[in-house]
Design an enzyme around this catalytic site. Structure first.
Site, PDB file in Angstrom:
ATOM      1  N   ASN A   1      56.581  71.067  34.786  1.00  0.00           N
ATOM      2  CA  ASN A   1      56.469  72.296  33.998  1.00  0.00           C
ATOM      3  C   ASN A   1      57.269  72.096  32.710  1.00  0.00           C
ATOM      4  O   ASN A   1      57.950  71.085  32.559  1.00  0.00           O
ATOM      5  CB  ASN A   1      56.922  73.524  34.802  1.00  0.00           C
ATOM      6  CG  ASN A   1      58.341  73.381  35.289  1.00  0.00           C
ATOM      7  OD1 ASN A   1      59.235  73.039  34.524  1.00  0.00           O
ATOM      8  ND2 ASN A   1      58.559  73.606  36.578  1.00  0.00           N
TER       9      ASN A   1
ATOM     10  N   GLY B   1      55.282  71.643  44.517  1.00  0.00           N
ATOM     11  CA  GLY B   1      54.191  70.664  44.526  1.00  0.00           C
ATOM     12  C   GLY B   1      54.669  69.239  44.301  1.00  0.00           C
ATOM     13  O   GLY B   1      55.730  68.825  44.800  1.00  0.00           O
ATOM     14  N   VAL B   2      53.902  68.518  43.515  1.00  0.00           N
ATOM     15  CA  VAL B   2      54.206  67.101  43.300  1.00  0.00           C
ATOM     16  C   VAL B   2      55.533  66.946  42.545  1.00  0.00           C
ATOM     17  O   VAL B   2      56.275  65.984  42.774  1.00  0.00           O
ATOM     18  CB  VAL B   2      53.008  66.399  42.608  1.00  0.00           C
ATOM     19  CG1 VAL B   2      52.841  66.790  41.168  1.00  0.00           C
ATOM     20  CG2 VAL B   2      53.128  64.896  42.762  1.00  0.00           C
ATOM     21  N   ASP B   3      55.832  67.883  41.668  1.00  0.00           N
ATOM     22  CA  ASP B   3      57.089  67.858  40.897  1.00  0.00           C
ATOM     23  C   ASP B   3      58.299  67.871  41.848  1.00  0.00           C
ATOM     24  O   ASP B   3      59.213  67.031  41.738  1.00  0.00           O
ATOM     25  CB  ASP B   3      57.090  69.092  39.982  1.00  0.00           C
ATOM     26  CG  ASP B   3      58.140  69.049  38.898  1.00  0.00           C
ATOM     27  OD1 ASP B   3      58.867  68.048  38.798  1.00  0.00           O
ATOM     28  OD2 ASP B   3      58.235  70.031  38.144  1.00  0.00           O
TER      29      ASP B   3
ATOM     30  N   ASP C   1      50.330  59.723  48.814  1.00  0.00           N
ATOM     31  CA  ASP C   1      51.505  60.418  48.302  1.00  0.00           C
ATOM     32  C   ASP C   1      52.039  59.604  47.126  1.00  0.00           C
ATOM     33  O   ASP C   1      52.475  58.457  47.306  1.00  0.00           O
ATOM     34  CB  ASP C   1      52.540  60.494  49.432  1.00  0.00           C
ATOM     35  CG  ASP C   1      53.845  61.124  49.005  1.00  0.00           C
ATOM     36  OD1 ASP C   1      54.056  61.370  47.795  1.00  0.00           O
ATOM     37  OD2 ASP C   1      54.671  61.364  49.904  1.00  0.00           O
TER      38      ASP C   1
ATOM     39  N   SER D   1      47.539  69.825  37.095  1.00  0.00           N
ATOM     40  CA  SER D   1      47.135  71.247  36.916  1.00  0.00           C
ATOM     41  C   SER D   1      46.245  71.830  38.013  1.00  0.00           C
ATOM     42  O   SER D   1      45.891  73.004  37.939  1.00  0.00           O
ATOM     43  CB  SER D   1      46.437  71.484  35.564  1.00  0.00           C
ATOM     44  OG  SER D   1      47.365  71.558  34.524  1.00  0.00           O
ATOM     45  N   THR D   2      45.842  71.040  39.009  1.00  0.00           N
ATOM     46  CA  THR D   2      44.878  71.591  39.982  1.00  0.00           C
ATOM     47  C   THR D   2      45.542  72.202  41.222  1.00  0.00           C
ATOM     48  O   THR D   2      44.848  72.603  42.154  1.00  0.00           O
ATOM     49  CB  THR D   2      43.845  70.539  40.432  1.00  0.00           C
ATOM     50  OG1 THR D   2      44.507  69.522  41.178  1.00  0.00           O
ATOM     51  CG2 THR D   2      43.123  69.940  39.255  1.00  0.00           C
ATOM     52  N   GLY D   3      46.870  72.288  41.212  1.00  0.00           N
ATOM     53  CA  GLY D   3      47.571  72.942  42.318  1.00  0.00           C
ATOM     54  C   GLY D   3      47.944  74.361  41.930  1.00  0.00           C
ATOM     55  O   GLY D   3      47.072  75.211  41.712  1.00  0.00           O
ATOM     56  N   VAL D   4      49.234  74.582  41.797  1.00  0.00           N
ATOM     57  CA  VAL D   4      49.763  75.912  41.439  1.00  0.00           C
ATOM     58  C   VAL D   4      49.172  76.407  40.105  1.00  0.00           C
ATOM     59  O   VAL D   4      49.005  77.614  39.910  1.00  0.00           O
ATOM     60  CB  VAL D   4      51.307  75.834  41.361  1.00  0.00           C
ATOM     61  CG1 VAL D   4      51.917  77.130  40.853  1.00  0.00           C
ATOM     62  CG2 VAL D   4      51.876  75.510  42.733  1.00  0.00           C
TER      63      VAL D   4
HETATM   64  P1  ADP Z   1      50.287  71.816  38.922  1.00  0.00           P
HETATM   65  O1  ADP Z   1      51.421  72.803  38.754  1.00  0.00           O
HETATM   66  O2  ADP Z   1      50.131  70.911  37.709  1.00  0.00           O
HETATM   67  O3  ADP Z   1      49.030  72.461  39.357  1.00  0.00           O
HETATM   68  P2  ADP Z   1      50.879  70.880  41.678  1.00  0.00           P
HETATM   69  O4  ADP Z   1      51.978  69.972  42.068  1.00  0.00           O
HETATM   70  O5  ADP Z   1      50.907  72.288  42.160  1.00  0.00           O
HETATM   71  O6  ADP Z   1      50.825  70.810  40.050  1.00  0.00           O
HETATM   72  O7  ADP Z   1      49.490  70.258  42.121  1.00  0.00           O
HETATM   73  C1  ADP Z   1      48.901  69.154  41.472  1.00  0.00           C
HETATM   74  C2  ADP Z   1      48.256  68.242  42.503  1.00  0.00           C
HETATM   75  O8  ADP Z   1      49.263  67.427  43.090  1.00  0.00           O
HETATM   76  C3  ADP Z   1      47.559  68.969  43.654  1.00  0.00           C
HETATM   77  O9  ADP Z   1      46.308  68.322  43.894  1.00  0.00           O
HETATM   78  C4  ADP Z   1      48.515  68.740  44.825  1.00  0.00           C
HETATM   79  O10 ADP Z   1      47.814  68.709  46.064  1.00  0.00           O
HETATM   80  C5  ADP Z   1      49.024  67.361  44.477  1.00  0.00           C
HETATM   81  N1  ADP Z   1      50.237  66.880  45.155  1.00  0.00           N
HETATM   82  C6  ADP Z   1      51.225  67.575  45.757  1.00  0.00           C
HETATM   83  N2  ADP Z   1      52.147  66.728  46.264  1.00  0.00           N
HETATM   84  C7  ADP Z   1      51.727  65.464  45.976  1.00  0.00           C
HETATM   85  C8  ADP Z   1      52.210  64.150  46.242  1.00  0.00           C
HETATM   86  N3  ADP Z   1      53.360  63.939  46.891  1.00  0.00           N
HETATM   87  N4  ADP Z   1      51.476  63.082  45.797  1.00  0.00           N
HETATM   88  C9  ADP Z   1      50.325  63.258  45.122  1.00  0.00           C
HETATM   89  N5  ADP Z   1      49.817  64.465  44.827  1.00  0.00           N
HETATM   90  C10 ADP Z   1      50.511  65.555  45.254  1.00  0.00           C
END
Ligand code: ADP
Length: 171
Positions: free
Chosen positions: A23, A31-33, A9, A116-119
């Site tokens: 964003n 997500g991570v944001d 994390d 960029s690999t999540g949402v």
């Molecule tokens: P994006 O909109 O750029 O795709 P996301 O946050 O949806 O961003 O996903 C980007 C990556 O971050 C994904 O692999 C997601 O699993 C990962 N992620 C989500 N929460 C955390 C965290 N607390 N620490 C590290 N990576 C995370």
């Protein structure tokens, strides 16, 4: 410069700077944001409001507030639209912009999430290869940055970055 890939994390990672897959509004998201904003506390959003957003592929820096990291480097990654909209170049630009900003701020240790690999649905294997290629290309020109860590949230993401690193090292 050291480069490592771990599972974890990023909000709990101790580094001079952690990168936020933000964003363009810089006003928080999922997500991570969202996780970074929750862990840093409301002061982070207050500082982000004063930045008036950020273009995709560029980066802006703030303090880390309650995070173990001193700084957060915010970079909006590209939304995947099929690959014909400059997504690969924009993702590469995210990594380069963040590393340059880390250098300008004298950071020694930097941690990235998988931008960029999540949402935003960027294909994982392709994103991992671009990330690894840009980080390795930066290594010989790094002055202050001594260590870069990819902090992958899940096993599948970690495996993709490890495969990309093996691939890049064979070239
Ligand atoms: P994006 O909109 O750029 O795709 P996301 O946050 O949806 O961003 O996903 C980007 C990556 O971050 C994904 O692999 C997601 O699993 C990962 N992620 C989500 N929460 C955390 C965290 N607390 N620490 C590290 N990576 C995370």
């Amino acid at each position: 410069m050291e480069f490592s890939i771990i599972q974890g994390d990023i909000t709990a990672f101790t580094a001079d700077a952690i990168v936020n897959a933000a964003n363009t509004s810089l006003l928080g998201g999922g997500g991570v944001d969202g996780a970074i904003h929750r862990a840093a506390g409301p002061e982070l959003l207050e500082e982000c409001r004063r930045l008036h957003g950020c273009e995709t592929g560029k980066a802006k820096i703030t303090s880390g507030y309650r995070l173990p990291a001193n700084y957060v480097i915010h970079t909006p990654g590209p939304v995947w639209h099929g690959g014909g909209a400059g997504e690969e170049g924009l993702l590469a630009s995210c990594y380069r912009s963040c590393l340059h900003l880390a250098e300008e701020n004298g950071c020694r240790t930097v941690a990235f999430p998988s931008i960029s690999t999540g949402v935003y649905r960027f294909p994982l294997e392709c994103a991992a290869y671009i990330a690894v290629r840009e980080i390795l290309a930066f290594s010989p020109i790094a002055k202050t940055v001594q260590s870069v860590t990819m902090v992958c949230f899940d096993e599948r993401t970690k495996a993709a970055y490890e495969a990309a690193l093996r691939h890049a090292q064979q070239e």
